[in-house]
Design a protein around this motif. Structure first.
Motif, PDB file in Angstrom:
ATOM      1  N   GLU A 155       0.871  -1.193   0.000  1.00 52.34           N
ATOM      2  CA  GLU A 155       0.000   0.000   0.000  1.00 52.34           C
ATOM      3  C   GLU A 155       0.894   1.225   0.000  1.00 52.34           C
ATOM      4  OE1 GLU A 155      -2.481   0.716   3.359  1.00 52.34           O
ATOM      5  OE2 GLU A 155      -4.230  -0.197   2.433  1.00 52.34           O
ATOM      6  N   ASP A 156       0.380   2.324  -0.506  1.00 49.63           N
ATOM      7  CA  ASP A 156       1.179   3.559  -0.579  1.00 49.63           C
ATOM      8  C   ASP A 156       1.580   4.056   0.805  1.00 49.63           C
ATOM      9  OD1 ASP A 156       0.851   3.447  -3.266  1.00 49.63           O
ATOM     10  OD2 ASP A 156      -0.738   4.942  -3.355  1.00 49.63           O
ATOM     11  N   SER A 157       2.716   4.699   0.850  1.00 48.52           N
ATOM     12  CA  SER A 157       3.207   5.284   2.101  1.00 48.52           C
ATOM     13  C   SER A 157       4.278   6.307   1.754  1.00 48.52           C
ATOM     14  CB  SER A 157       3.814   4.190   2.978  1.00 48.52           C
ATOM     15  OG  SER A 157       4.536   4.756   4.052  1.00 48.52           O
ATOM     16  N   THR A 158       4.331   7.381   2.503  1.00 45.68           N
ATOM     17  CA  THR A 158       5.468   8.308   2.413  1.00 45.68           C
ATOM     18  C   THR A 158       6.291   8.196   3.693  1.00 45.68           C
ATOM     19  OG1 THR A 158       4.221   9.821   1.002  1.00 45.68           O
ATOM     20  CG2 THR A 158       6.137  10.737   2.144  1.00 45.68           C
ATOM     21  N   ARG A 159       5.683   8.607   4.821  1.00 50.51           N
ATOM     22  CA  ARG A 159       6.400   8.681   6.103  1.00 50.51           C
ATOM     23  C   ARG A 159       6.932   7.331   6.575  1.00 50.51           C
ATOM     24  NH1 ARG A 159       2.969  12.910   5.823  1.00 50.51           N
ATOM     25  NH2 ARG A 159       1.799  11.357   4.674  1.00 50.51           N
ATOM     26  N   THR A 160       6.057   6.330   6.614  1.00 54.69           N
ATOM     27  CA  THR A 160       6.431   5.047   7.237  1.00 54.69           C
ATOM     28  C   THR A 160       7.523   4.353   6.429  1.00 54.69           C
ATOM     29  OG1 THR A 160       4.125   4.926   7.928  1.00 54.69           O
ATOM     30  CG2 THR A 160       5.454   2.939   8.222  1.00 54.69           C
ATOM     31  N   ARG A 161       7.351   4.320   5.105  1.00 60.95           N
ATOM     32  CA  ARG A 161       8.328   3.624   4.259  1.00 60.95           C
ATOM     33  C   ARG A 161       9.696   4.302   4.332  1.00 60.95           C
ATOM     34  NH1 ARG A 161      10.014   4.327  -0.687  1.00 60.95           N
ATOM     35  NH2 ARG A 161       8.474   5.918  -1.172  1.00 60.95           N
TER      36      ARG A 161
ATOM     37  N   ILE B 134       6.141  -4.837   6.946  1.00 60.10           N
ATOM     38  CA  ILE B 134       5.086  -4.990   5.937  1.00 60.10           C
ATOM     39  C   ILE B 134       3.955  -3.994   6.131  1.00 60.10           C
ATOM     40  CG2 ILE B 134       4.100  -6.908   7.312  1.00 60.10           C
ATOM     41  CD1 ILE B 134       2.885  -7.960   4.645  1.00 60.10           C
ATOM     42  N   ARG B 135       3.561  -3.372   5.030  1.00 54.55           N
ATOM     43  CA  ARG B 135       2.296  -2.612   4.960  1.00 54.55           C
ATOM     44  C   ARG B 135       1.423  -3.316   3.931  1.00 54.55           C
ATOM     45  NH1 ARG B 135       1.046   3.724   4.699  1.00 54.55           N
ATOM     46  NH2 ARG B 135       1.625   3.406   6.867  1.00 54.55           N
ATOM     47  N   HIS B 136       0.183  -3.579   4.309  1.00 50.03           N
ATOM     48  CA  HIS B 136      -0.708  -4.331   3.427  1.00 50.03           C
ATOM     49  C   HIS B 136      -2.139  -3.838   3.611  1.00 50.03           C
ATOM     50  CE1 HIS B 136      -2.449  -7.759   1.304  1.00 50.03           C
ATOM     51  NE2 HIS B 136      -1.229  -8.140   0.977  1.00 50.03           N
TER      52      HIS B 136
ATOM     53  N   GLU C   2      -4.193  -2.190  12.459  1.00 47.32           N
ATOM     54  CA  GLU C   2      -3.227  -1.593  13.399  1.00 47.32           C
ATOM     55  C   GLU C   2      -2.032  -0.948  12.700  1.00 47.32           C
ATOM     56  OE1 GLU C   2      -2.245  -2.304  17.173  1.00 47.32           O
ATOM     57  OE2 GLU C   2      -3.635  -3.950  17.555  1.00 47.32           O
ATOM     58  N   HIS C   3      -1.380  -0.075  13.428  1.00 44.73           N
ATOM     59  CA  HIS C   3      -0.168   0.612  12.964  1.00 44.73           C
ATOM     60  C   HIS C   3       0.669   0.876  14.223  1.00 44.73           C
ATOM     61  CE1 HIS C   3       2.474   2.925  10.585  1.00 44.73           C
ATOM     62  NE2 HIS C   3       1.668   3.832  10.074  1.00 44.73           N
ATOM     63  N   PRO C   4       1.245  -0.183  14.807  1.00 46.38           N
ATOM     64  CA  PRO C   4       1.836  -0.031  16.151  1.00 46.38           C
ATOM     65  C   PRO C   4       3.021   0.923  16.224  1.00 46.38           C
ATOM     66  CG  PRO C   4       2.257  -2.240  15.257  1.00 46.38           C
ATOM     67  CD  PRO C   4       1.277  -1.589  14.350  1.00 46.38           C
ATOM     68  N   THR C   5       3.847   1.015  15.159  1.00 50.10           N
ATOM     69  CA  THR C   5       4.981   1.948  15.274  1.00 50.10           C
ATOM     70  C   THR C   5       4.505   3.406  15.198  1.00 50.10           C
ATOM     71  OG1 THR C   5       5.559   1.804  12.914  1.00 50.10           O
ATOM     72  CG2 THR C   5       6.728   0.314  14.423  1.00 50.10           C
ATOM     73  N   GLN C   6       3.350   3.644  14.564  1.00 52.75           N
ATOM     74  CA  GLN C   6       2.786   5.006  14.591  1.00 52.75           C
ATOM     75  C   GLN C   6       2.380   5.351  16.024  1.00 52.75           C
ATOM     76  OE1 GLN C   6       2.262   7.331  11.917  1.00 52.75           O
ATOM     77  NE2 GLN C   6       1.798   8.730  13.597  1.00 52.75           N
ATOM     78  N   ALA C   7       1.744   4.391  16.717  1.00 52.72           N
ATOM     79  CA  ALA C   7       1.331   4.648  18.107  1.00 52.72           C
ATOM     80  C   ALA C   7       2.568   4.891  18.977  1.00 52.72           C
ATOM     81  CB  ALA C   7       0.519   3.480  18.638  1.00 52.72           C
TER      82      ALA C   7
ATOM     83  N   HIS D 248      -1.306  14.886  14.454  1.00 54.23           N
ATOM     84  CA  HIS D 248      -1.955  14.273  13.273  1.00 54.23           C
ATOM     85  C   HIS D 248      -0.929  13.301  12.695  1.00 54.23           C
ATOM     86  CE1 HIS D 248      -3.986  13.643   9.503  1.00 54.23           C
ATOM     87  NE2 HIS D 248      -4.920  14.542   9.753  1.00 54.23           N
ATOM     88  N   PRO D 249      -1.339  12.059  12.382  1.00 55.07           N
ATOM     89  CA  PRO D 249      -0.349  11.104  11.864  1.00 55.07           C
ATOM     90  C   PRO D 249       0.083  11.399  10.430  1.00 55.07           C
ATOM     91  CG  PRO D 249      -2.542  10.122  11.869  1.00 55.07           C
ATOM     92  CD  PRO D 249      -2.665  11.459  12.546  1.00 55.07           C
ATOM     93  N   GLY D 250      -0.698  12.211   9.715  1.00 55.15           N
ATOM     94  CA  GLY D 250      -0.424  12.468   8.310  1.00 55.15           C
ATOM     95  C   GLY D 250      -0.787  11.229   7.476  1.00 55.15           C
ATOM     96  N   PRO D 251      -1.038  11.401   6.182  1.00 58.92           N
ATOM     97  CA  PRO D 251      -1.169  12.688   5.504  1.00 58.92           C
ATOM     98  C   PRO D 251      -2.449  13.407   5.937  1.00 58.92           C
ATOM     99  CG  PRO D 251      -1.704  10.875   3.995  1.00 58.92           C
ATOM    100  CD  PRO D 251      -1.236  10.241   5.258  1.00 58.92           C
ATOM    101  N   MET D 252      -2.426  14.753   5.855  1.00 59.11           N
ATOM    102  CA  MET D 252      -3.566  15.556   6.330  1.00 59.11           C
ATOM    103  C   MET D 252      -4.466  15.989   5.180  1.00 59.11           C
ATOM    104  SD  MET D 252      -1.842  18.399   8.818  1.00 59.11           S
ATOM    105  CE  MET D 252      -0.241  18.559   8.066  1.00 59.11           C
TER     106      MET D 252
HETATM  107  N1   CP Z   1       1.235   8.093   9.127  1.00 56.23           N
HETATM  108  C1   CP Z   1       1.472   7.277   8.082  1.00 56.23           C
HETATM  109  O1   CP Z   1       1.385   6.041   8.201  1.00 56.23           O
HETATM  110  O2   CP Z   1       1.829   7.920   6.935  1.00 56.23           O
HETATM  111  P1   CP Z   1       2.195   7.226   5.554  1.00 56.23           P
HETATM  112  O3   CP Z   1       0.938   6.578   5.018  1.00 56.23           O
HETATM  113  O4   CP Z   1       2.705   8.323   4.675  1.00 56.23           O
HETATM  114  O5   CP Z   1       3.241   6.168   5.824  1.00 56.23           O
END
Ligand code: CP
Length: 304
Positions: free
Chosen positions: A51-57, A104-106, A132-137, A259-263
């Motif tokens: 799945e798409d990601s900017t920050r996490t990846r 993994i992001r899925h 879930e998104h535990p590293t974001q928490a 805010h976890p982003g994206p906003m």
């Molecule tokens: N907060 C967060 O998971 O952002 P991304 O989707 O850009 O990784």
């Protein structure tokens, strides 16, 4: 700690504090001009993003590289997934390449749990569906702790599209473990049916909760996951649940905005609130690298 990090519920209070304290140590390294540690030299971290990601990846890649691990970035787009290759066969291919950790992001809730049965290395959930998104928490808790100190008894308000939010679920679980008091605020249509079993309070009235909040965390309205009309219009949503200048003024003077982003600027959060000195949104991104360094370091058993 467990070998994998799949849910915030995997973490005891001691585990969570160990990660936060380790991240605090590693943050000092990040302030140096040479940010690299030799800790994970010779280890391989695979970033597996369906799945798409900017920050996490990017932050997992930066974290692994700062610890001197070899990093393999896999994106489903342009891979043999488009030819129908399954998650299991993709995982076994990566296993054959000697992955010590798979991030993994899925889009499917539960995918990291399945993956953990197929690979020998550690599995880290970087966001699975609406689960879930535990590293974001963890990075959110780290950001709160840096601004406010101990989280025990702190009032954290999480606002918006809880139904589709893996961030909300992981935050509620982790913050409850750390002793914070969480209130979720959302329209009834954007709360999951299981909400009564979550360790938090629920309110539909943002204005009454704001004056009692130490932290207000706004959630993105996840239009891409919506297959029905959950609110009458974006304007109406914003009017009832958006954090604009007038609502921001109702918060205590030392309360912070997250805010976890994206906003969706102008929808769930006004631009002037997002960019205010009491917003931690940019800090959260920087803290994401530090927390992910701590998680990889602890899971792969490196030595500082
Ligand atoms: N907060 C967060 O998971 O952002 P991304 O989707 O850009 O990784």
């Amino acid at each position: 700690m467990n070998r994998h990090l799949i849910s915030a519920a995997d973490l005891t209070k001691d585990d969570a504090l160990l990660i936060l304290d380790t991240a605090e140590e590693l943050a000092r390294v990040s302030e140096r001009s040479i940010k690299k540690l030799p800790t994970l030299r010779g280890r391989t971290v695979v970033n597996l993003f369906f799945e798409d990601s900017t920050r996490t990846r990017i932050s997992f890649e930066a974290a692994a590289k700062r610890l001197s691990a070899d990093v393999i970035n896999f994106s489903a787009k342009g891979s043999s997934v488009s030819k129908g290759e399954s998650l299991k066969d993709t995982a076994l291919t990566l296993e054959a390449m000697g992955a010590d950790a798979v991030v993994i992001r899925h889009g499917a809730s539960g995918a990291p749990h399945r993956l953990a049965n197929w690979v020998r290395g550690s599995v880290v959930n970087a966001g699975d569906g609406t689960h879930e998104h535990p590293t974001q928490a963890l990075l959110d808790a780290f950001s709160m702790r840096r601004r406010l100190g101990n989280l025990e008894g702190r009032k954290v308000t999480i606002v918006g599209d809880v139904l589709h939010s893996r961030v909300a679920r992981s935050n509620v679980l982790l913050l409850a473990t750390l002793g914070a008091d969480v209130t979720l605020v959302a329209p009834p249509t954007l709360l999951p049916v299981s909400i009564g079993t979550w360790p938090c309070e629920v309110s539909y009235d943002l204005d009454s909760v704001l004056p009692k909040s130490d932290v207000v965390m706004m959630l993105r309205v996840q239009k891409e996951r919506m297959n029905a009309a959950y609110f009458p219009s974006e304007r109406e949503y914003s009017r009832r649940y958006g954090l604009d200048r007038d609502r921001f003024a109702k918060m205590p003077d030392d309360a912070i905005v997250m805010h976890p982003g994206p906003m969706n600027r102008g929808m769930e959060i006004a631009a002037e609130v997002a960019d205010s000195p009491r917003s931690t949104i940019v800090e959260q991104v920087a803290n994401g690298v530090t927390i992910r360094m701590a998680v990889l370091y602890l899971l792969l058993g490196g030595e500082i």
